[in-house]
Design a protein around this motif. Structure first.
Motif, PDB file in Angstrom:
ATOM      1  N   LEU A  58       0.831  -1.207   0.000  1.00 31.87           N
ATOM      2  CA  LEU A  58       0.000   0.000   0.000  1.00 31.87           C
ATOM      3  C   LEU A  58       0.865   1.257   0.000  1.00 31.87           C
ATOM      4  O   LEU A  58       1.888   1.320   0.684  1.00 31.87           O
ATOM      5  CB  LEU A  58      -0.905   0.018   1.226  1.00 31.87           C
ATOM      6  CG  LEU A  58      -2.042  -1.004   1.254  1.00 31.87           C
ATOM      7  CD1 LEU A  58      -2.788  -0.911   2.572  1.00 31.87           C
ATOM      8  CD2 LEU A  58      -2.999  -0.782   0.080  1.00 31.87           C
ATOM      9  N   ASP A  59       0.440   2.247  -0.769  1.00 38.05           N
ATOM     10  CA  ASP A  59       1.151   3.527  -0.838  1.00 38.05           C
ATOM     11  C   ASP A  59       0.357   4.664  -0.213  1.00 38.05           C
ATOM     12  O   ASP A  59       0.939   5.635   0.262  1.00 38.05           O
ATOM     13  CB  ASP A  59       1.460   3.872  -2.296  1.00 38.05           C
ATOM     14  CG  ASP A  59       2.296   2.808  -2.970  1.00 38.05           C
ATOM     15  OD1 ASP A  59       3.502   2.755  -2.686  1.00 38.05           O
ATOM     16  OD2 ASP A  59       1.736   2.013  -3.742  1.00 38.05           O
ATOM     17  N   VAL A  60      -0.974   4.556  -0.248  1.00 36.21           N
ATOM     18  CA  VAL A  60      -1.843   5.615   0.285  1.00 36.21           C
ATOM     19  C   VAL A  60      -3.000   4.968   1.028  1.00 36.21           C
ATOM     20  O   VAL A  60      -3.610   4.013   0.529  1.00 36.21           O
ATOM     21  CB  VAL A  60      -2.388   6.520  -0.838  1.00 36.21           C
ATOM     22  CG1 VAL A  60      -3.436   7.487  -0.293  1.00 36.21           C
ATOM     23  CG2 VAL A  60      -1.262   7.296  -1.511  1.00 36.21           C
ATOM     24  N   LEU A  61      -3.285   5.471   2.215  1.00 35.28           N
ATOM     25  CA  LEU A  61      -4.486   5.076   2.963  1.00 35.28           C
ATOM     26  C   LEU A  61      -5.420   6.269   3.061  1.00 35.28           C
ATOM     27  O   LEU A  61      -4.988   7.375   3.404  1.00 35.28           O
ATOM     28  CB  LEU A  61      -4.112   4.605   4.379  1.00 35.28           C
ATOM     29  CG  LEU A  61      -5.278   4.458   5.363  1.00 35.28           C
ATOM     30  CD1 LEU A  61      -6.235   3.351   4.921  1.00 35.28           C
ATOM     31  CD2 LEU A  61      -4.775   4.210   6.782  1.00 35.28           C
ATOM     32  N   ILE A  62      -6.684   6.033   2.717  1.00 36.41           N
ATOM     33  CA  ILE A  62      -7.730   7.040   2.949  1.00 36.41           C
ATOM     34  C   ILE A  62      -8.709   6.418   3.929  1.00 36.41           C
ATOM     35  O   ILE A  62      -9.397   5.437   3.614  1.00 36.41           O
ATOM     36  CB  ILE A  62      -8.445   7.427   1.646  1.00 36.41           C
ATOM     37  CG1 ILE A  62      -7.445   7.972   0.631  1.00 36.41           C
ATOM     38  CG2 ILE A  62      -9.534   8.458   1.927  1.00 36.41           C
ATOM     39  CD1 ILE A  62      -8.023   8.204  -0.743  1.00 36.41           C
ATOM     40  N   ALA A  63      -8.742   6.938   5.137  1.00 45.16           N
ATOM     41  CA  ALA A  63      -9.609   6.404   6.193  1.00 45.16           C
ATOM     42  C   ALA A  63     -10.804   7.325   6.380  1.00 45.16           C
ATOM     43  O   ALA A  63     -10.667   8.555   6.361  1.00 45.16           O
ATOM     44  CB  ALA A  63      -8.831   6.287   7.509  1.00 45.16           C
ATOM     45  N   MET A  64     -11.965   6.711   6.540  1.00 44.30           N
ATOM     46  CA  MET A  64     -13.209   7.450   6.750  1.00 44.30           C
ATOM     47  C   MET A  64     -13.650   7.222   8.188  1.00 44.30           C
ATOM     48  O   MET A  64     -14.204   6.168   8.524  1.00 44.30           O
ATOM     49  CB  MET A  64     -14.281   6.977   5.767  1.00 44.30           C
ATOM     50  CG  MET A  64     -13.822   6.934   4.313  1.00 44.30           C
ATOM     51  SD  MET A  64     -13.259   8.531   3.681  1.00 44.30           S
ATOM     52  CE  MET A  64     -14.751   9.492   3.857  1.00 44.30           C
ATOM     53  N   PRO A  65     -13.393   8.172   9.082  1.00 49.76           N
ATOM     54  CA  PRO A  65     -13.533   7.901  10.519  1.00 49.76           C
ATOM     55  C   PRO A  65     -14.939   7.986  11.085  1.00 49.76           C
ATOM     56  O   PRO A  65     -15.129   7.685  12.260  1.00 49.76           O
ATOM     57  CB  PRO A  65     -12.650   8.980  11.153  1.00 49.76           C
ATOM     58  CG  PRO A  65     -12.670  10.105  10.178  1.00 49.76           C
ATOM     59  CD  PRO A  65     -12.759   9.469   8.829  1.00 49.76           C
ATOM     60  N   ARG A  66     -15.936   8.400  10.295  1.00 48.18           N
ATOM     61  CA  ARG A  66     -17.282   8.559  10.845  1.00 48.18           C
ATOM     62  C   ARG A  66     -18.242   7.592  10.167  1.00 48.18           C
ATOM     63  O   ARG A  66     -18.698   7.826   9.060  1.00 48.18           O
ATOM     64  CB  ARG A  66     -17.796   9.988  10.634  1.00 48.18           C
ATOM     65  CG  ARG A  66     -17.157  11.002  11.546  1.00 48.18           C
ATOM     66  CD  ARG A  66     -17.662  10.862  12.988  1.00 48.18           C
ATOM     67  NE  ARG A  66     -17.183  11.968  13.789  1.00 48.18           N
ATOM     68  CZ  ARG A  66     -16.003  11.995  14.375  1.00 48.18           C
ATOM     69  NH1 ARG A  66     -15.192  10.968  14.251  1.00 48.18           N
ATOM     70  NH2 ARG A  66     -15.638  13.033  15.092  1.00 48.18           N
ATOM     71  N   GLY A  67     -18.551   6.478  10.831  1.00 49.36           N
ATOM     72  CA  GLY A  67     -19.575   5.573  10.344  1.00 49.36           C
ATOM     73  C   GLY A  67     -20.929   5.937  10.903  1.00 49.36           C
ATOM     74  O   GLY A  67     -21.098   6.962  11.572  1.00 49.36           O
ATOM     75  N   SER A  68     -21.909   5.063  10.663  1.00 44.65           N
ATOM     76  CA  SER A  68     -23.268   5.354  11.127  1.00 44.65           C
ATOM     77  C   SER A  68     -23.372   5.321  12.641  1.00 44.65           C
ATOM     78  O   SER A  68     -24.301   5.865  13.215  1.00 44.65           O
ATOM     79  CB  SER A  68     -24.247   4.351  10.506  1.00 44.65           C
ATOM     80  OG  SER A  68     -23.836   3.020  10.795  1.00 44.65           O
ATOM     81  N   GLY A  69     -22.396   4.706  13.296  1.00 40.24           N
ATOM     82  CA  GLY A  69     -22.470   4.623  14.753  1.00 40.24           C
ATOM     83  C   GLY A  69     -21.482   5.505  15.470  1.00 40.24           C
ATOM     84  O   GLY A  69     -21.155   5.264  16.623  1.00 40.24           O
ATOM     85  N   GLY A  70     -20.924   6.520  14.786  1.00 40.60           N
ATOM     86  CA  GLY A  70     -19.944   7.396  15.411  1.00 40.60           C
ATOM     87  C   GLY A  70     -18.554   7.070  14.896  1.00 40.60           C
ATOM     88  O   GLY A  70     -18.376   6.654  13.765  1.00 40.60           O
TER      89      GLY A  70
END
Length: 577
Positions: free
Chosen positions: A402-414
């Motif tokens: 992996l060279d790039v991580l894009i994390a999405m920290p807000r799911g439906s439960g916080g």
């Protein structure tokens, strides 16, 4: 076999040679590159007949020749000129003025000192021609013809892409060649303007530099160069800075829980690549990305239609260089698993042979990259975008490249455990520190981390998209919702009307024909928007429905048919139309 770059497009005079003919060492280097699976194109300002007189075996040494500064192409399918010849009146007048003129199939060639006379004749005749300089030489060409346009046409005829190509040159007329290719290279003896414009300047001059490059680390894939013109912007930071990543030669992981925005960012990333003419194949298990089919050059297959044969899909990519969204939403779990096992090796074989597609997007990537990944993918070849809500299940081979991580920290439960798991694995930072930091981010923000700076976490707001994003589009439009998720139409006396909508097509049909009292009953209670919000989880459509329902609650004179039309318009624009 070749790594990322499948083609080298190289200029002749001043680049391959300064003596009229390439040296034996340069010819040997070209031969080895071709034997290794690469195509080598000659791109020259020379008149084709003159080139063949001084270098008789030119057609055997190269896979194709782009001559006359892009106006003439010679290759396996014969010779073709891309424009009509320059008006003969120009040659006659210049010769009367004492200039020596050489005529090609399209262009006129002379010394650079003829430029003012040539320009005066062109203006007087009212013709749409251009003057192109090549050190001490001048070419008169139809407007719009360049080495860049010529090499693009030659590549298309060979089923290859400029994004899989390196361009190498030395002079003023090589700017367009370097611009059109994924990587633009100047030899050490190039003019200063080209050196300052190139993505890479070689240490050695002319043929010596080209031979070293052909055997060097860039083509071998051990050194990766990412030109700034081939970067894509994904969004902006709170300070207004653009957040960009290279558009090629990397692997990307997008991780986040349900409703965290990872599918939105996945579609955004794919859109930006498609806008730059990269070829993308997106394996879409839930039909989340079919709206990408609205973009030029994108074909959506599957869904309610049978999936095409994999050989046909490969031919489609090779002939059109476009992008394909493979909608698996209507397949059973068993059929999806079969497709996941059989399709990826075929795509990898295509990439080895032609470089296409440049990108493979795999949603629910833990299903593929959690097993024996090396039997179906080659992560080290780069160009993979993995999307998952279970990043911990990805195999070591996938994580290691992996060279790039894009994390999405807000799911439906916080705050999202999936994003946290991905960040911990990628950055090796303390879990508690990361969790506290993530909790301070705003809703809708994403976090980008690059492999070369794993402790530099960059929060950003994703950019707007050209195509709308609706999760599980086909499931809602064509599928059958569970009984407890279906919409039951009732009258004002709370008695069922007898109609139940198991999907949006049925919901749309009943909205069209149901009695005004049914519309009035549900709209005044907010039932329509509540169903859209709780079952489809489509915030955009729910907001539009609430506005329509509010119009009915505004007063006793409100017209239910007007509300009906508002709801239908919103639904058709979002899903049905």
């Amino acid at each position: 076999m070749p790594d990322y770059f499948r083609v080298v497009a190289v200029d002749f005079d001043g680049t391959l040679t300064t003596s009229g003919r390439p040296s034996a060492e340069v010819l040997d280097a070209i031969g080895r590159a071709r034997q290794g699976g690469r195509r080598v194109l000659l791109v020259t300002g020379r008149i084709l007949s003159e080139l063949r007189e001084s270098f008789s075996e030119v057609d055997e040494v190269f896979d194709a020749v782009v001559a006359e500064n892009g106006a003439v192409i010679a290759g396996p399918m014969g010779t073709r000129q891309l424009r009509e010849p320059i008006d003969t009146r120009i040659a006659r007048e210049l010769e009367r003025n004492g200039h020596h003129i050489r005529r090609g199939k399209v262009l006129l060639a002379c010394r650079a000192g003829a430029d003012s006379d040539a320009l005066a004749v062109i203006r007087r005749l009212g013709l749409d021609y251009q003057l192109v300089f090549n050190r001490t030489e001048l070419m008169i060409l139809p407007s719009g013809i360049t080495k860049g346009t010529g090499v693009a046409t030659a590549l298309a005829s060979l089923g290859l892409s400029p994004h899989s190509t390196v361009g190498i040159g030395d002079a003023e007329n090589d700017h367009s060649l370097l611009d059109r290719c994924e990587l633009g290279v100047a030899v050490a003896n190039a003019v200063d303007s080209l050196k300052s414009h190139a993505d890479l300047v070689l240490d050695q001059p002319d043929g010596e530099g080209v031979a070293a490059f052909l055997a060097g680390p860039v083509l071998a894939g051990t050194r990766r160069i990412h030109p700034s013109r081939w970067h894509i912007t994904l969004g902006t930071t709170a300070d207004g800075d653009c957040v960009s990543i290279p558009a090629s030669q990397i692997n990307v992981l997008i991780a986040g829980a349900s409703r965290s925005g990872k599918s939105y960012v996945t579609g955004l990333f794919a859109e930006r690549l498609i806008d730059l003419d990269y070829s993308v194949v997106l394996v879409d298990p839930e039909g989340d990305h079919t709206n990408l089919g609205r973009l030029p050059g994108v074909v959506v297959v599957g869904g309610s239609e049978p999936l095409p044969d994999l050989d046909h899909l490969g031919q489609l990519l090779a002939s059109h260089h476009g992008s394909v969204v493979i909608d698996l939403s209507q397949l059973s779990a068993e059929a999806k698993d079969t497709y996941y096992r059989t399709a990826p090796p075929r795509f990898e074989a295509l990439r080895v042979n032609s470089g296409l597609p440049h990108w493979l997007f795999v949603d629910e990537a833990h299903e593929q990259f959690g097993r024996d990944v090396l039997s179906v993918y080659t992560p080290s070849r780069k160009g993979h975008c993995l999307v998952t809500h279970r990043p911990a299940e990805l195999c070591d081979e996938a994580n290691g490249d992996l060279d790039v991580l894009i994390a999405m920290p807000r799911g439906s439960g916080g705050t999202d455990d999936a994003a946290l798991e991905a960040l911990v694995a990628f950055t090796d930072l303390d879990r508690g520190v990361l969790a506290t930091w993530l909790a301070g981010l705003s809703d809708g923000q994403a976090v980008l981390v690059r492999s070369e700076a794993r402790h530099d976490l960059i929060p950003f707001q994703p950019a707007g998209r050209r195509t709308s994003h609706v999760r599980h589009w086909h499931r809602y439009v064509d599928g059958q919702l569970d009984w407890h998720h279906r919409f039951i139409f009732t009258r004002h006396d709370l008695q069922p009307s007898g109609e139940v909508a198991a999907n949006l097509n049925e919901f749309h049909r009943e909205l069209l024909r149901c009695d005004r009292t049914v519309i009035s009953h549900h709209a005044r209670r907010g039932d329509f928007s509540r169903w859209i919000d709780s079952v489809l989880r489509d915030d955009v459509l729910a907001t539009e429905f609430r506005a329509g329902e509010g119009a009915l609650r505004a007063g006793p004179d409100a017209d239910p048919d007007e509300v009906r039309n508002l709801l239908l318009d919103a639904l058709e624009a979002r899903y049905i139309g």
